[in-house]
Design a protein around this motif. Structure first.
Motif: not given
Length: 106
Positions: A32-60
């Motif tokens: 989507c960002t044409k390579g400008r934003v590349a998420l590392g695993a640590g960043t991604l899974y930290g953000a996913l945990n935060s989003l789960l805590e806020k209830r902005w996402i759920m485990l599907h």
């Protein structure tokens, strides 16, 4: 309205409008960002945990075979947050463009 989203969180929420797993999210954000934003695993899974805590996402879904791949999905609350952020960013763009047009007239 809440605090502005980080760019990573914004793109993660966008990538979860349909069920997606971690590696799929990383690929979608990079594409989507044409390579400008590349998420590392640590960043991604930290953000996913935060989003789960806020209830902005759920485990599907979760594949309990082999690698325990988890799929996530945005919630109604997460969509509200994303809509607010898109409106905020639109206002920033509109005001920036107006200011630049006024500057060109001087």
């Amino acid at each position: 309205m809440g605090a502005p989203l980080t760019e990573s969180m914004f793109y993660i929420l966008l990538s979860l409008l349909e069920p997606n797993h971690g590696y799929g999210i990383m690929q979608q954000v990079e594409e989507c960002t044409k390579g400008r934003v590349a998420l590392g695993a640590g960043t991604l899974y930290g953000a996913l945990n935060s989003l789960l805590e806020k209830r902005w996402i759920m485990l599907h879904s979760q594949d309990d075979q082999s690698r325990k791949k988890k799929e996530y999905l945005i919630t109604a609350l997460g969509k509200e947050v994303l809509d607010e952020e898109i409106a905020r960013l639109g206002e920033l763009l509109e005001n920036g463009r107006k200011a630049m047009e006024n500057d060109e007239k001087i």
